[in-house]
Write a protein that holds these residues in place. Structure first.
Motif, short mmCIF file in Angstrom:
data_model
loop_
_atom_site.label_atom_id
_atom_site.label_comp_id
_atom_site.label_asym_id
_atom_site.label_seq_id
_atom_site.Cartn_x
_atom_site.Cartn_y
_atom_site.Cartn_z
N GLU A 141 39.37 31.58 33.12
CA GLU A 141 39.33 32.38 31.89
C GLU A 141 38.79 33.79 32.17
O GLU A 141 39.32 34.77 31.64
N ARG A 142 37.75 33.88 32.99
CA ARG A 142 37.21 35.20 33.33
C ARG A 142 38.27 36.01 34.08
O ARG A 142 38.41 37.22 33.85
N ALA A 143 39.00 35.36 34.97
CA ALA A 143 40.06 36.07 35.71
C ALA A 143 41.13 36.58 34.74
O ALA A 143 41.59 37.71 34.85
N ALA A 144 41.52 35.75 33.79
CA ALA A 144 42.54 36.14 32.82
C ALA A 144 42.07 37.31 31.96
O ALA A 144 42.88 38.14 31.53
N ASP A 145 40.76 37.37 31.71
CA ASP A 145 40.19 38.44 30.90
C ASP A 145 39.82 39.68 31.73
O ASP A 145 39.26 40.63 31.20
N GLY A 146 40.09 39.62 33.03
CA GLY A 146 39.73 40.74 33.91
C GLY A 146 38.25 40.83 34.19
O GLY A 146 37.74 41.89 34.52
N ARG A 147 37.55 39.71 34.06
CA ARG A 147 36.10 39.70 34.26
C ARG A 147 35.67 38.90 35.48
O ARG A 147 34.50 38.60 35.65
N LEU A 148 36.60 38.55 36.34
CA LEU A 148 36.26 37.80 37.55
C LEU A 148 35.55 38.74 38.52
O LEU A 148 36.05 39.82 38.83
N SER A 149 34.39 38.33 38.99
CA SER A 149 33.64 39.19 39.92
C SER A 149 34.17 39.02 41.34
O SER A 149 34.77 38.01 41.69
N LEU A 150 33.93 40.03 42.13
CA LEU A 150 34.32 39.99 43.53
C LEU A 150 33.63 38.82 44.23
O LEU A 150 34.25 38.11 45.03
N SER A 151 32.37 38.58 43.90
CA SER A 151 31.65 37.47 44.55
C SER A 151 32.27 36.12 44.20
O SER A 151 32.30 35.21 45.04
#
Length: 104
Positions: free
Chosen positions: A45-55
């Motif tokens: 979900e974070r990835a879909a929202d553009g909120r996936l962190s590099l870590s």
């Protein structure tokens, strides 16, 4: 040297430091990633929202490495992934997320 990534088995390729590595989202790999980053569905979900962190991306890739070349450290791997940039890492990330969502 390992065999190339087999998309039919859910694998993805990631070129790091001039070496092509195979990412294999096995059950054990995904459990290890989940222990580090939290629930995988929330990560998707974070990835879909553009909120996936590099870590988080590095953690997922690290745990899904089918084989780790001798001398490859987590820190060196993370630096190499960062140097590649988001656009270069996106195909591998998309493939792994697709496997997480689709299951086997």
């Amino acid at each position: 040297m390992s065999a190339p990534a087999n998309p039919a088995r859910g694998e993805a390729a990631l070129r790091v430091g001039g070496v092509e590595l195979v990412l294999r989202p096995s059950f054990a790999a995904l459990v290890a990633a989940e222990q580090e980053v939290g629930p995988l569905f929330a990560m998707v979900e974070r990835a879909a929202d553009g909120r996936l962190s590099l870590s988080e991306m590095v953690a997922l890739f690290w745990h899904c490495l089918a084989e780790r070349p001798e001398g490859l450290t987590r820190e060196g791997f993370a630096e190499s992934v960062a140097v590649r940039g988001l656009a270069a890492n996106m195909p591998a990330l998309k493939a792994l997320i697709g496997q997480i969502l689709a299951g086997r």
